[in-house]
Design an enzyme around this catalytic site. Structure first.
Site, mmCIF file in Angstrom:
data_model
loop_
_atom_site.group_PDB
_atom_site.id
_atom_site.type_symbol
_atom_site.label_atom_id
_atom_site.label_comp_id
_atom_site.label_asym_id
_atom_site.label_seq_id
_atom_site.Cartn_x
_atom_site.Cartn_y
_atom_site.Cartn_z
ATOM 1 N N GLY A 332 0.658 -1.174 -0.048
ATOM 2 C CA GLY A 332 0.089 0.200 -0.169
ATOM 3 C C GLY A 332 0.857 1.201 -0.167
ATOM 4 N N GLY A 335 0.262 8.837 2.816
ATOM 5 C CA GLY A 335 1.176 10.056 2.908
ATOM 6 C C GLY A 335 2.610 10.078 3.359
ATOM 7 C CE LYS A 353 4.633 4.965 7.603
ATOM 8 N NZ LYS A 353 3.947 5.301 8.603
ATOM 9 C CG ASP A 452 -3.877 10.080 11.804
ATOM 10 O OD1 ASP A 452 -3.257 9.927 10.512
ATOM 11 O OD2 ASP A 452 -5.221 10.581 11.363
#
Length: 629
Positions: A332, A335, A353, A452
């Site tokens: 995936g 941002g 990541k 978040d």
């Protein structure tokens, strides 16, 4: 004014008092009634600021009733059983485990931002407490004395050894890593049977900014430390303050007095400059701006150095390429970067990541490493390691097979929704997220505010156990602080609490996460997003009035195109009421996450109907990404 200013004032006040009184200087060696000598760079706390000039500001020791000095690392306290001034090392024992034959380690050993580092005399061991599953590795033996009343078992391994993959650890209540001395553990059997004795003998830290004080001590002086100038001073018994040696600095009384006057003038100049900085830049704003380093790569290296040996592993970029097969499988993109699938040498799958080089100037990298490395909870994603080489910043997480929660709750017109979960499963997921947030707010040494919380940042493992992820916007609140000052709004439109985007509603705090959780809970109940990410503006047709009206009218809750069975309606109603309590406009009107867990687990009859929420998040254009991690 800053602590450094008061420390400097205390130093020069002490100098003058010493000079005129001809009394013995401060900073002479002391103890707490045992064999541990306290001297530079350590100093004994006595309830005044005088002793603070006798060593590093972070190295203050307090005496205990047992006679041992106590050093505090962040919020945890440790007995000091030995200080070796030749090797520059200190031996510490966790207060909670000393002389306990079967200790239960409560917290990871975390040094924090002080000039200490783990010694090469140490080894790390990790405990997995109250596990309902057992390791698949051959020879794994549970700790007999830690089997609880429910039959759950606890295990301990040396860090770096084979633990049979990571899947079984998801069934454990906690994972805690501590340090012990190498020589105390000689084999796996010794680890199982002797970890208590090893922990009682402690671990060793080295102080890594120590300046040799031998020349001062050989001249019959005592070392002190000027924290503002970051230099060692030598206090002579006749009251003189010199740079290195009392013998080399002998002189008449007028010469000594001139040095004192010059020193006092320097202090006044420094104090004046500090006052200008304080009133020009506003100290609270300065503290907020630098709560995390923001100057890029140099700040990241400084952060990693100051935190010593983290409990997570640092990988080379060549290792990252190898574990991802040169970034072959993309999971995936969001941002903050791209997520790839990888595999560790032990066969465990991981999510890798890769952070965008231009994003956040390294701040999100530091946020995630600083926050997640402090956590160990079944409902918080596990960070295995990281890589930092030049512009390459990589975070390596446990692989979560079922992706993010948004895939299982949002309905689109004309699209088959075969992947949607049962209401009982969604209810269990909601409780798990609440427990994870409660842990972040109350269960860690340092309170962690996520800022978040949204379905995209909730990952579901193979058993649909939820795990909170993506700590790139997190804030750390040391000790019992809860209200924080922020210079910028943060979060995702539709989930941001009113006080985060408009200061008139109060200061941001853990209640801001409660608001975001409530909006997400109503997302789950409503089965649609509270913002229209495919359009140009947010859509607030049904948030929160649409659900509140249905609740008032007693009509069926849940999505408009869905069917809720009678026996499931109570679960949906409970989640709806709790969600509406969480999104109250005024922060004080919202429950804590502990209260949220209590309401979700209790009877619906015990929950009062909440007031109608006055407003939701601001309406503005938004382009929300499909972030996985």
């Amino acid at each position: 004014m800053s602590k450094a200013f008061y420390l400097l004032c205390a130093l020069f006040s002490t100098i003058f008092m010493t000079y005129y009184a001809d009394s013995l200087p401060i900073c002479a060696p002391s103890d707490c009634g045992n064999d541990v000598s306290i001297k530079y760079p350590f100093w004994k706390r006595s309830g005044t600021t005088v002793g603070e000039v006798c060593g590093y500001p972070e190295f203050g020791l307090e005496c205990s009733k047992k006679g041992y000095p106590i050093l505090q690392l962040k919020t945890d306290k440790y007995y000091v059983t030995d200080i070796n001034y030749v090797n520059h090392s200190i031996t510490l024992v966790d207060i909670d485990v000393m002389n306990d034959t079967c200790p239960r380690a409560k917290n990871n050993v975390s040094i924090g931002n002080i000039p200490l580092s783990f010694s090469n005399l140490d080894m790390n061991i990790t405990f997995y407490f109250n596990c309902s599953s057992q390791p698949s590795v051959v020879g794994a033996v549970p700790i007999k004395c830690l089997i609880n009343g429910e039959g759950k078992k606890s295990y301990v391994f040396e860090v770096g050894t084979d633990i049979g993959g990571r899947t079984w650890t998801n069934s454990c209540d906690a994972e805690v890593t501590v340090a012990v001395k190498h020589g105390e553990i000689k084999s796996d059997d010794d680890l199982i049977n002797g970890f208590g004795a090893a922990m009682s003998k402690g671990f060793v830290l080295d102080w890594n900014r120590a300046v040799d004080c031998a020349e001062c001590e050989l001249s019959d002086g005592y070392c002190a430390y000027n924290g503002t100038a970051r230099q060692t001073l030598c206090i002579c018994k006749d009251g003189r303050i010199v740079a290195k040696s009392c013998k080399k600095a002998a002189g008449n009384r007028w010469t000594r007095l001139k040095k004192v006057i010059i020193g006092a003038t320097t202090a006044a100049v420094i104090a004046g400059l500090m006052s200008i900085c304080y009133f020009t830049y506003k100290l609270p704003r300065w503290r907020e701006k630098y709560s995390f380093p923001t100057k890029g790569n140099q700040d990241i290296e400084t952060f990693l150095k100051n935190h010593g040996v983290l409990t997570i592993k640092r990988y080379k970029f060549s290792d990252v390429k190898k574990m991802t097969n040169s970034f072959k499988v993309k999971l995936g993109q969001g941002g903050f970067g791209v997520v790839y699938k990888g595999k560790l040498s032990d066969g465990s799958n991981v999510a890798v990541k890769m952070l965008n080089p231009s994003k956040g100037n390294g701040k999100e990298f530091i946020n995630e490493v600083a926050s997640i490395s402090r956590t160990s909870h079944v409902n918080v994603v596990t960070l295995f390691g990281f890589c930092f080489e030049g512009r390459k910043k990589v975070l390596i997480y446990e692989f979560i097979s079922n992706g993010s929660l948004d895939k299982y709750i949002y309905r689109k017109e004309g699209v088959e929704t075969t992947t949607l979960l049962s209401w009982d499963k969604l209810y269990q997921i909601a409780k798990g997220i609440a427990r994870g947030l409660e842990y972040l707010h109350r269960g860690c040494n340092t309170q962690i505010l996520h800022f978040d919380i949204k379905p995209h940042n909730i990952l579901l493992d193979e058993n649909f156990c939820p795990k909170i992820s993506d700590f790139g916007l997190a804030k750390l609140c040391p000790g019992k602080e809860s209200l924080i000052s922020m210079s910028d709004a943060r979060g995702t439109i539709g989930y941001i609490a009113p006080e985060v985007w408009n200061r008139h509603f109060g200061k941001a705090s853990h209640k801001s996460d409660v608001y975001s959780y409530g909006m997400m809970l109503l997302d789950i109940v409503g089965g649609k997003k509270n913002i229209n990410v495919e359009g140009s503006q947010t859509s607030e047709i049904y948030f929160p009035d649409w659900i509140y009206k249905k609740l008032e009218q007693g009509t069926q809750l849940g999505p408009e195109d869905g069917v809720v069975a009678i026996e499931e309606n109570e679960l949906v109603k409970k989640m709806t009421i709790v969600g509406l309590w969480c999104i109250q406009t005024i922060p004080n009107d919202r429950p804590t996450m502990s209260k949220v867990v209590e309401m979700l687990e209790g009877s619906i009859d015990s929950i009062k109907m909440p007031p109608r929420p006055a407003l939701s998040s601001p309406v503005r254009s938004i382009a929300e990404s499909s972030t996985l991690y």
